[in-house]
Design an enzyme around this catalytic site. Structure first.
Site, PDB file in Angstrom:
ATOM      1  N   GLY A 149       0.855  -1.184   0.000  1.00 53.23           N
ATOM      2  CA  GLY A 149       0.000   0.000   0.000  1.00 53.23           C
ATOM      3  C   GLY A 149       0.884   1.225   0.000  1.00 53.23           C
ATOM      4  O   GLY A 149       2.071   1.124   0.321  1.00 53.23           O
TER       5      GLY A 149
ATOM      6  N   CYS B 175       5.402  -5.975   1.662  1.00 53.65           N
ATOM      7  CA  CYS B 175       5.708  -4.541   1.595  1.00 53.65           C
ATOM      8  C   CYS B 175       5.018  -3.770   2.731  1.00 53.65           C
ATOM      9  O   CYS B 175       5.386  -3.938   3.884  1.00 53.65           O
ATOM     10  CB  CYS B 175       5.364  -3.984   0.222  1.00 53.65           C
ATOM     11  SG  CYS B 175       6.184  -2.419  -0.086  1.00 53.65           S
ATOM     12  N   TYR B 176       4.001  -2.955   2.434  1.00 52.22           N
ATOM     13  CA  TYR B 176       3.297  -2.260   3.518  1.00 52.22           C
ATOM     14  C   TYR B 176       2.759  -3.264   4.540  1.00 52.22           C
ATOM     15  O   TYR B 176       2.812  -3.036   5.756  1.00 52.22           O
ATOM     16  CB  TYR B 176       2.145  -1.437   2.924  1.00 52.22           C
ATOM     17  CG  TYR B 176       1.321  -0.699   3.954  1.00 52.22           C
ATOM     18  CD1 TYR B 176       1.732   0.525   4.460  1.00 52.22           C
ATOM     19  CD2 TYR B 176       0.118  -1.232   4.431  1.00 52.22           C
ATOM     20  CE1 TYR B 176       0.978   1.191   5.415  1.00 52.22           C
ATOM     21  CE2 TYR B 176      -0.638  -0.573   5.376  1.00 52.22           C
ATOM     22  CZ  TYR B 176      -0.205   0.646   5.863  1.00 52.22           C
ATOM     23  OH  TYR B 176      -0.952   1.308   6.798  1.00 52.22           O
TER      24      TYR B 176
ATOM     25  N   HIS C 205       8.465  -7.369  -3.238  1.00 49.50           N
ATOM     26  CA  HIS C 205       7.237  -7.858  -3.876  1.00 49.50           C
ATOM     27  C   HIS C 205       7.472  -9.211  -4.549  1.00 49.50           C
ATOM     28  O   HIS C 205       7.977  -9.259  -5.666  1.00 49.50           O
ATOM     29  CB  HIS C 205       6.763  -6.847  -4.927  1.00 49.50           C
ATOM     30  CG  HIS C 205       6.204  -5.606  -4.320  1.00 49.50           C
ATOM     31  ND1 HIS C 205       4.878  -5.465  -4.017  1.00 49.50           N
ATOM     32  CD2 HIS C 205       6.800  -4.453  -3.926  1.00 49.50           C
ATOM     33  CE1 HIS C 205       4.665  -4.295  -3.462  1.00 49.50           C
ATOM     34  NE2 HIS C 205       5.820  -3.651  -3.401  1.00 49.50           N
TER      35      HIS C 205
ATOM     36  N   GLU D 150       5.321 -11.033  -5.854  1.00 50.19           N
ATOM     37  CA  GLU D 150       4.339 -11.267  -6.923  1.00 50.19           C
ATOM     38  C   GLU D 150       4.809 -10.761  -8.284  1.00 50.19           C
ATOM     39  O   GLU D 150       4.268 -11.161  -9.305  1.00 50.19           O
ATOM     40  CB  GLU D 150       2.993 -10.631  -6.549  1.00 50.19           C
ATOM     41  CG  GLU D 150       2.940  -9.103  -6.539  1.00 50.19           C
ATOM     42  CD  GLU D 150       3.473  -8.461  -5.252  1.00 50.19           C
ATOM     43  OE1 GLU D 150       4.194  -9.146  -4.492  1.00 50.19           O
ATOM     44  OE2 GLU D 150       3.204  -7.273  -5.025  1.00 50.19           O
TER      45      GLU D 150
ATOM     46  N   ASP E  19     -14.536 -13.943 -22.941  1.00 57.68           N
ATOM     47  CA  ASP E  19     -15.410 -14.092 -21.777  1.00 57.68           C
ATOM     48  C   ASP E  19     -16.799 -14.593 -22.161  1.00 57.68           C
ATOM     49  O   ASP E  19     -17.306 -15.546 -21.577  1.00 57.68           O
ATOM     50  CB  ASP E  19     -15.517 -12.760 -21.011  1.00 57.68           C
ATOM     51  CG  ASP E  19     -14.152 -12.252 -20.584  1.00 57.68           C
ATOM     52  OD1 ASP E  19     -13.214 -13.072 -20.538  1.00 57.68           O
ATOM     53  OD2 ASP E  19     -14.021 -11.046 -20.315  1.00 57.68           O
TER      54      ASP E  19
ATOM     55  N   LYS F  82      -8.624 -13.541 -15.982  1.00 57.43           N
ATOM     56  CA  LYS F  82      -8.639 -13.780 -17.428  1.00 57.43           C
ATOM     57  C   LYS F  82      -7.910 -15.074 -17.814  1.00 57.43           C
ATOM     58  O   LYS F  82      -8.403 -15.847 -18.629  1.00 57.43           O
ATOM     59  CB  LYS F  82      -7.966 -12.593 -18.125  1.00 57.43           C
ATOM     60  CG  LYS F  82      -8.186 -12.524 -19.605  1.00 57.43           C
ATOM     61  CD  LYS F  82      -9.538 -11.954 -19.867  1.00 57.43           C
ATOM     62  CE  LYS F  82      -9.793 -11.650 -21.303  1.00 57.43           C
ATOM     63  NZ  LYS F  82     -11.088 -10.967 -21.457  1.00 57.43           N
TER      64      LYS F  82
END
Ligand code: XMP
Length: 513
Positions: free
Chosen positions: A55, A82-83, A172, A174, A230, A369
Site C-alpha cells: 500500500g 511490503c506495507y 514484492h 508477486e 469471456d 482472465k
C-alpha cells in the site's frame, strides 16, 4: 463450491490483483477483501491463509489503513508484503523507520535458508534479486521474529515467527522481477498454511456446471455473445450445463475484423444451443453517417447495440436469466471507487435494463482472465477463440479515425489482417497482448511505379501489458514491421504510408479513439 480459501487483504497497493493471480497460479483459491473487513467476517470465511498486500502509506501515520491485532491471534498463517510487512512489524511491537536510502527496483537480496520459509525452495540460492519499492523499513523486528533476508542497505528484508506462522517480505514476490517470488508465495501457501492446491479449472468446470444446473432448473437463459473470450467461455459453460435452454444472440455490427463474424458463427455451429446471428451492419452504418467524434461514435454504437439486442430478445419472450461475462478484475475494480471516465466503454454484457428477465447470472465472476482461458480449453473451445486478443465492443469503428465509410472499413480489415498474420508468423501472437492497425484520416503524398499517389496513412499499434491499465509499446523486430508494412502497401489499395505507434499508456491510450 468447497475448496480451501486464502484471503488477500487489500491495503491499497497497485499489485493487489497480481498477488491474487499468483495465489491462484499456485492452485489455491483466493478472494481479495478490503482491509476494513471485520475479524468476525474473516473468521466466518474460515480461510487457511491470509496475505496482507502492499500500500502507498506509512504505517506510523494515524490515517493509514490498519487492522486489529486480533488477526494474528486466530492461528491462521499470515504473510505480509511490503506495507503489509511493515504493518505486521508495527502492530506487533517492532519499529518501522524511514530509510536513509530508499530501495526501488531490482535489488540484490541475501536469504537465510536455514530452517526458514525459504528453506523449502530447494533450487533457490542464498543471494538472488528481489524487486523493492519502499521508503520505510523495519528497524526493529517484533519479539519472537527472526530476520530471514537482508540487502546491502536494509537490515530486514524479510522476517518470520515460525511458531505463530507469521511471515513478512519487504519486497514484492508477486512481480516477475523477484527471482523465486512465485515459489516463495507457493512455499507460504503449501508449507506454512497447508493448502493442498485444490483449485483447478477442471474442478471448477465440474462444480460450476452442477451449480448452474441446480440454480437454473428448466429456466430459459439469454446471453449476448460477442465472440470475445469471456462471453464465449460463458456460453460454453452454460451450454454444458443446460444445453438448448440457452439462447445466444450475436449482434454483428459489421465492425468485426476480417472474416470474424463468420468465424464466431462457425465456432458455435455444432453446439447444443440456440444461436442467433443478427447482421446489422447497415443499421449501424446509417446511424454513423457523418459522425466523426469518437465519444459520439461509441455512444451511438452502444445504444444501437442495445436496440438491436432488445428487438431480438423480445422475439424470444420472457427469459429467466440473463448472463453477464463479468470477470474477477471487474469485481475487484468496481469496489475501488470512481476512476475518471477516460472513454465510455461498451461491453456487450451490460444490458439488464432493456430485457425482461428475472435474474442475472455471472458464471465467470470469480475468475481471472487466464483462468477463463484455461476453462475455455477445458470445455473444448478452440485455441483461436480462447487466445483471441481483446477487442473493443465498438470494434473497428473506433480504429477508423473520423467518419466511417464502407471503403475505409474494407481497407482497415485487409490491412489489419495482414498485420496479424505477420505477427503470428513471427511467433509473437502470444507474446504481444494486443496488436492491430488503425486507419488514420491523414493522407500524404507517395510514389508508386511512376505515379504520384495521395493516400491514407495507416498506423500499427502493438502493446504489452498485464492489466491494460498501463501498457508499453511492443518492441517488434524491424524485420517483422518491414514485412508487414511492405505487404500492406502492396496488397491493400489506398494506403501508401505506414507508421508504428511508439507511445506507452499513459500518456496515450491503447486504442486511438
Ligand atoms: P484503452 O484504449 O482505454 O483500452 O487504453 C484499454 C483496453 O480496453 C479495450 N477497449 C474496450 N473494450 N469496450 C471494450 O470491451 C470498449 O468500448 C473498449 N474500448 C477500449 C481496448 O481494446 C484495450 O484492450
Amino acid at each position: 463450491m468447497s475448496h480451501q480459501l486464502c484471503i488477500v487483504l487489500d491495503f491499497g497497493g497497485q499489485y493487489n490483483q497480481l498477488i491474487a493471480r499468483r495465489v491462484r497460479e499456485c492452485g489455491v483459491y483466493c478472494e481479495v477483501k478490503s482491509y476494513k473487513t471485520s475479524i468476525e467476517e474473516i473468521k466466518k470465511l474460515n480461510p487457511s491463509g491470509i496475505i496482507f498486500t502492499g500500500g502507498p502509506n506509512s504505517v506510523y501515520l494515524e490515517e493509514s489503513p490498519s487492522i486489529s491485532k486480533e488477526i494474528f491471534e486466530l492461528g491462521i498463517p499470515v504473510l505480509g508484503i511490503c506495507y503489509g510487512c511493515q504493518l505486521m512489524a508495527h502492530l506487533l511491537g517492532g519499529k518501522v523507520s524511514s530509510c536513509e536510502t530508499s530501495e526501488y527496483g531490482k535489488t540484490d537480496t541475501y536469504y537465510d535458508k536455514n530452517d526458514t520459509i525459504f528453506g523449502y525452495i530447494q533450487d533457490m540460492p542464498e543471494k538472488a534479486i528481489s524487486w523493492m519499492s519502499h521508503t520505510d523499513y523495519i528497524s526493529e523486528v517484533p519479539e519472537g521474529f527472526k530476520i530471514i533476508a537482508h540487502t546491502d542497505n536494509c537490515p530486514c528484508s524479510a522476517m518470520e515467527n515460525k511458531e505463530k506462522k507469521l511471515y513478512a517480505l519487504q519486497f514484492h514476490p508477486e512481480v516477475n522481477h523477484t527471482e523465486y517470488g512465485l515459489k516463495m508465495i507457493n512455499s507460504f501457501l503449501k508449507n506454512a498454511c497447508g493448502f493442498t492446491g485444490d483449485w483447478t479449472m477442471k474442478n471448477y468446470a465440474k462444480t460450476a456446471i452442477e451449480d448452474i444446473k441446480k440454480k437454473v432448473g428448466d429456466g430459459k437463459i439469454l446471453l449476448a455473445l460477442s465472440g470475445g473470450v469471456d462471453s464465449s467461455v460463458a456460453a460454453a459453460l452454460l451450454s454444458k450445463a443446460v444445453g438448448n435452454q440457452l439462447t445466444c444472440i450475436f449482434v454483428d455490427h459489421g465492425f468485426m475484423r476480417k472474416n470474424e463474424g463468420d468465424e464466431v458463427e462457425k465456432a458455435f455451429a455444432d453446439w447444443d444451443i440456440n444461436f442467433i446471428r443478427v447482421n446489422a451492419k447497415e443499421q449501424f452504418m446509417s446511424k454513423l453517417r457523418n459522425v466523426s467524434d469518437p465519444e459520439t461514435k461509441r455512444k451511438t454504437i452502444g445504444e444501437e447495440f442495445i436496440r438491436v439486442f432488445e428487438q431480438e430478445a423480445k422475439k424470444i419472450g420472457t427469459v429467466d436469466y440473463l448472463v453477464q461475462g463479468t470477470i474477477y478484475p471487474d469485481v475487484i475494480e468496481s469496489g475501488a471507487g470512481d476512476a475518471a471516465v477516460i472513454k465510455s466503454h461498451h461491453n456487450v454484457g451490460g444490458l439488464p435494463d432493456y430485457v425482461d428477465f428475472k435474474e442475472i447470472i455471472e458464471p465467470l465472476r470469480m475468475l481471472f482472465k487466464d483462468e477463463v482461458r484455461q476453462l475455455g480449453i477445458e470445455l473444448g473451445l478452440s485455441e483461436v477463440l480462447v487466445w483471441r486478443q481483446p477487442f473493443p465492443g465498438p470494434g473497428l469503428a473506433i480504429r477508423i479515425i473520423g467518419e466511417i465509410t464502407d471503403e475505409k472499413l474494407e481497407i482497415l480489415q485487409d490491412a489489419d489482417y495482414i498485420f496479424r498474420e505477420e505477427i503470428a508468423k513471427a511467433g509473437l501472437d502470444h507474446k504481444i497482448n494486443q496488436y492491430f492497425a488503425v486507419l488514420t484520416s491523414m493522407r500524404s503524398v507517395g510514389v508508386m511505379g511512376d505515379f504520384r499517389t495521395y493516400d491514407y496513412t495507416l498506423a500499427l499499434r502493438a502493446v504489452t501489458t498485464t492489466d491494460f491499465m498501463t501498457a508499453d509499446f511492443a518492441k517488434i523486430p524491424y524485420e517483422v514491421l518491414e514485412t508487414a508494412a511492405s505487404r500492406i502497401v502492396n496488397e491493400v489499395n489506398h494506403i501508401n504510408r505506414i507508421v508504428y505507434d511508439v507511445t506507452t499508456k499513459p500518456p496515450a491510450t491503447i486504442e486511438w479513439e
